[in-house]
Design a protein around this motif. Structure first.
Motif, short mmCIF file in Angstrom:
data_model
loop_
_atom_site.label_atom_id
_atom_site.label_comp_id
_atom_site.label_asym_id
_atom_site.label_seq_id
_atom_site.Cartn_x
_atom_site.Cartn_y
_atom_site.Cartn_z
N TRP A 183 0.54 -1.16 0.03
CA TRP A 183 -0.28 -0.28 -0.30
C TRP A 183 0.95 1.57 -0.36
O TRP A 183 1.63 1.33 0.50
N LEU A 184 0.74 2.43 -1.07
CA LEU A 184 1.27 3.16 -0.50
C LEU A 184 0.46 4.70 -0.50
O LEU A 184 0.90 5.68 -0.73
N GLY A 185 -0.39 4.62 -0.47
CA GLY A 185 -2.13 6.03 -0.52
C GLY A 185 -3.43 5.49 -0.95
O GLY A 185 -3.33 4.50 -2.07
N GLU A 186 -3.81 6.42 -0.99
CA GLU A 186 -5.64 5.70 -1.01
C GLU A 186 -6.01 7.38 -1.53
O GLU A 186 -5.70 8.24 -0.48
N LYS A 187 -7.15 7.57 -2.20
CA LYS A 187 -7.95 8.55 -2.13
C LYS A 187 -9.47 8.41 -2.11
O LYS A 187 -9.59 7.54 -2.67
N ILE A 188 -9.74 8.87 -0.85
CA ILE A 188 -11.81 8.53 -0.78
C ILE A 188 -11.98 10.15 -1.64
O ILE A 188 -11.84 10.96 -1.44
N HIS A 189 -12.80 9.13 -2.20
CA HIS A 189 -13.12 10.48 -3.49
C HIS A 189 -14.39 11.53 -2.97
O HIS A 189 -15.07 10.73 -2.32
N ALA A 190 -14.69 12.32 -3.75
CA ALA A 190 -15.49 13.42 -3.51
C ALA A 190 -17.35 13.04 -3.16
O ALA A 190 -17.15 12.57 -4.24
N THR A 191 -18.12 13.37 -2.69
CA THR A 191 -19.56 13.30 -2.13
C THR A 191 -20.49 14.38 -2.84
O THR A 191 -19.69 15.70 -2.48
N PRO A 192 -21.14 13.62 -3.52
CA PRO A 192 -22.38 14.99 -4.80
C PRO A 192 -23.64 15.98 -3.29
O PRO A 192 -23.40 16.76 -3.85
N GLY A 193 -23.10 14.72 -2.48
CA GLY A 193 -24.02 15.47 -1.54
C GLY A 193 -25.05 15.19 -1.52
O GLY A 193 -26.02 14.21 -2.58
N LYS A 194 -25.77 15.76 -0.71
CA LYS A 194 -27.08 15.52 -0.91
C LYS A 194 -28.78 16.30 -0.59
O LYS A 194 -28.19 17.42 -0.27
N GLU A 195 -29.49 16.43 -1.83
CA GLU A 195 -30.52 17.28 -2.36
C GLU A 195 -31.64 18.21 -0.58
O GLU A 195 -32.02 17.11 -0.08
N GLY A 196 -31.73 19.22 -0.97
CA GLY A 196 -32.32 19.37 0.47
C GLY A 196 -33.62 19.69 -0.27
O GLY A 196 -34.13 19.67 -1.76
N LYS A 197 -34.69 20.40 0.56
CA LYS A 197 -36.24 20.99 -0.02
C LYS A 197 -36.32 22.57 0.67
O LYS A 197 -35.95 21.93 2.10
N THR A 198 -37.86 23.07 0.37
CA THR A 198 -37.30 24.38 0.64
C THR A 198 -39.62 23.96 1.23
O THR A 198 -39.40 22.81 0.61
N VAL A 199 -39.33 24.80 1.92
CA VAL A 199 -41.23 24.46 2.16
C VAL A 199 -42.33 24.46 1.45
O VAL A 199 -43.51 24.37 1.21
N TYR A 200 -41.77 25.06 0.27
CA TYR A 200 -42.67 25.52 -0.58
C TYR A 200 -42.27 23.71 -1.82
O TYR A 200 -42.93 23.92 -3.01
N GLY A 201 -41.29 22.81 -0.95
CA GLY A 201 -41.45 22.02 -2.19
C GLY A 201 -40.51 22.15 -2.83
O GLY A 201 -40.14 21.38 -3.97
N ASN A 202 -39.55 23.06 -3.47
CA ASN A 202 -38.82 22.55 -4.21
C ASN A 202 -37.16 22.92 -4.31
O ASN A 202 -36.74 22.80 -2.99
N PRO A 203 -36.25 21.57 -4.40
CA PRO A 203 -35.42 21.50 -4.51
C PRO A 203 -34.03 22.07 -3.84
O PRO A 203 -34.34 23.11 -5.06
N ILE A 204 -33.35 22.04 -3.09
CA ILE A 204 -31.83 22.53 -3.05
C ILE A 204 -31.07 22.00 -3.56
O ILE A 204 -30.67 21.34 -2.75
N LYS A 205 -29.66 22.31 -3.97
CA LYS A 205 -28.88 21.56 -4.71
C LYS A 205 -28.13 21.72 -3.97
O LYS A 205 -27.43 22.64 -3.48
#
Length: 525
Positions: A183-205
């Protein structure tokens, strides 16, 4: 049809509701402002618009009916700027708020305002007259996590001296060896995140995590893609080496026995480990670090030389006046006798230096058993040892060329500025690579991507060289004056000290002191 509804009545005042608002009529004095406020508190539907009218009605009673307030919205909905929270205020009397009809009104008003997500049912069923409460709550986005790189750690070359009364050990790990598949190293990949929602039901990126590349030499290191990470493994046996941020496995030659008749002289482009010794009259030369691991050290070999690296000789040198040691960086050895040493870095000797000629930046014998006996020691910065010379007054010459402290400080400041500039440039390239690496254009713009990596690595390699130089200069500036000779225990007569061409002959034994150059003379501390 006009409205005229009695809201409150007492011997002092009456409050009525008409089409255009609320009216106050006073009959006699005696009702305080605080008492009137309590009456208002029980009627959250009333919104005061004229406090002067109230004051006059109470203070100047009796007074005819006059308008002092307007009607509030029965149901008031407020949504936060980020659209993640909605608040409701029910502006009706407490008896009405206990009924089921008001719940229906609130639900209808929420729907009318478009608030459809995260409605709190428990709050809806426990409304309080006139109190603003959180009625709906959206879900904030969870931003992605940046990629995380973890690499093999090069162990710092630092000798460990053990003095247990039975044996003296001088141990050091100079070369970091690995085997193929390690073993010489490792890279844990970036994650895209999780979408949120407004009280109007609209998605938040969400903001995706930044993707930082992991650099490695594709000829000697392979990358294996696994779920959520990339793991690096050595593809051959060798010594771990970093060129900038790029990890690689350099050539490493391991000789299990001695360098001698079987091997001949050795000239190797890479790292060298000799598990035995180097026999008399033989030569070893490399570009990188050299380890000689025999507990007995080496005798009168002809030469040991590292063009770019350091040298470690576990057992020391008994050179018989024939052996020459040369290295670009540092030299570590248990002892040295009758040898010549030319070192661009620091010479670290475990226990004694006998009848040897040494030229280096520093000569350091850290053990309290450390002795310099005979020979000629020439250092640019300092010499440190427990004992100099012998009771028999063997001639021992110690010369410190010294340095210009102001010029050295100036060079350090200049170096720090250059390092900061390199770090800025490196971060700019790193940011470009981070953005570039996650784009779909990587395949079509591969040459541009590789050029960015090349520039980044060149800057990182230059930064490493300057960082090492900065560390060395900072260490030199800790020396007293502009050149120092430190005596941890004793210096015997017939020891000759010279610092910046000012000479001092030791004529009587001297205990625990330091000589250093300052203001044109040698001072003692």
């Amino acid at each position: 049809m006009s409205v005229n509804i009695a809201i409150y009545s007492s011997p002092y005042i009456s409050i009525t509701q008409r089409d255009d608002g609320y009216y106050i009529q006073s009959f006699k004095k005696g009702l305080s402002i605080d008492e009137f406020q309590k009456i208002l508190n029980s009627h959250p539907e009333i919104k005061v618009t004229n406090f002067t009218t109230i004051k006059n009605a109470l203070v100047l009673a009796p007074q005819d009916p006059r308008r002092f307030a307007s009607a509030k919205e029965r149901i008031s909905i407020e949504v936060s700027g980020d659209e993640l929270r909605a608040f409701v205020t029910v502006n009706v009397g407490q008896p009405e708020v206990l009924g089921t009809e008001i719940v229906k009104e609130v639900v209808l008003e929420l729907n009318r305002r478009g608030v459809v997500y995260g409605i709190k049912k428990d709050v809806l069923l426990n409304l309080v007259a006139g109190k603003t409460v959180l009625i709906a709550e959206g879900e904030p986005p969870q931003n992605g996590v940046n990629s995380q790189n973890r690499l093999y750690q090069i162990k710092e070359a630092k000798p460990e001296i053990k003095e247990d009364g039975t044996a003296d050990h001088y141990d050091l790990n100079l070369i970091n060896m690995v085997s193929a598949g390690e073993w010489l190293g490792e890279k844990i990949h970036a994650t895209p995140g999780k979408e949120g929602k407004t009280v109007y039901g609209n998605p938040i990126k969400p903001l995706p995590g930044k993707d930082y590349p992991i650099f490695f030499d594709r000829k000697t290191v392979k990358a294996v893609e696994e779920e959520g990470k990339t793991t690096l493994y050595a593809t051959r046996n060798g010594a771990v080496y970093f060129a900038g941020d790029s990890i690689s496995v350099s050539n490493h030659l391991e000789i299990d026995e001695n360098v001698g008749v079987k091997t001949g002289n050795v000239d190797f482009d890479g790292y060298l480990t000799v598990k035995g010794t180097i026999e008399d009259n033989y030569t070893v030369t490399t570009t990188k670090d050299i380890e000689v691991l025999s507990d007995y050290g080496v005798g009168s070999c002809k030469e040991i030389s590292s063009r770019e690296g350091s040298i470690y000789i576990r057992g020391g040198i008994a050179g018989k006046g024939k052996t020459v040691i040369k290295c670009k960086k540092n030299l570590y050895l248990k002892f040295v006798a009758d040898a010549e040493i030319i070192c661009d870095g620091s010479v670290h000797v475990g226990f004694y230096c006998l009848n040897s000629n040494i030229i280096a930046k520093e000569v350091i014998l850290e053990s309290l058993k450390g002795q310099i006996i005979g020979g000629n020691i020439t250092a640019d910065i300092r010499v440190l040892a427990a004992t100099y010379g012998t009771p028999s007054e063997k001639r021992t010459n110690i010369c410190v060329k010294g340095f210009d402290r102001i010029a050295l400080k100036d060079s350090l400041e200049q170096l720090v500025q250059e390092i900061d500039q390199l770090k800025t440039s490196m971060n700019q390239y790193k940011q470009q690579i981070s953005i570039f690496n996650i784009s779909d254009a990587v395949k079509s713009r591969k040459s541009e991507y590789e050029k960015l990596n090349e520039n980044y690595n060149n800057i990182r390699a230059e930064l490493q060289v300057k960082e090492e130089l900065r560390k060395n200069i900072a260490g030199y500036l800790k020396v007293k004056g502009e050149g120092e000779i430190s005596i941890l225990k004793k210096a015997f007569p017939n020891t000759f000290f010279e610092i910046k061409r000012i000479q001092k002959e030791i004529q009587t034994p001297i205990l625990r002191t330091s000589f250093y150059y300052s203001e044109g003379t040698i001072k003692e501390l």
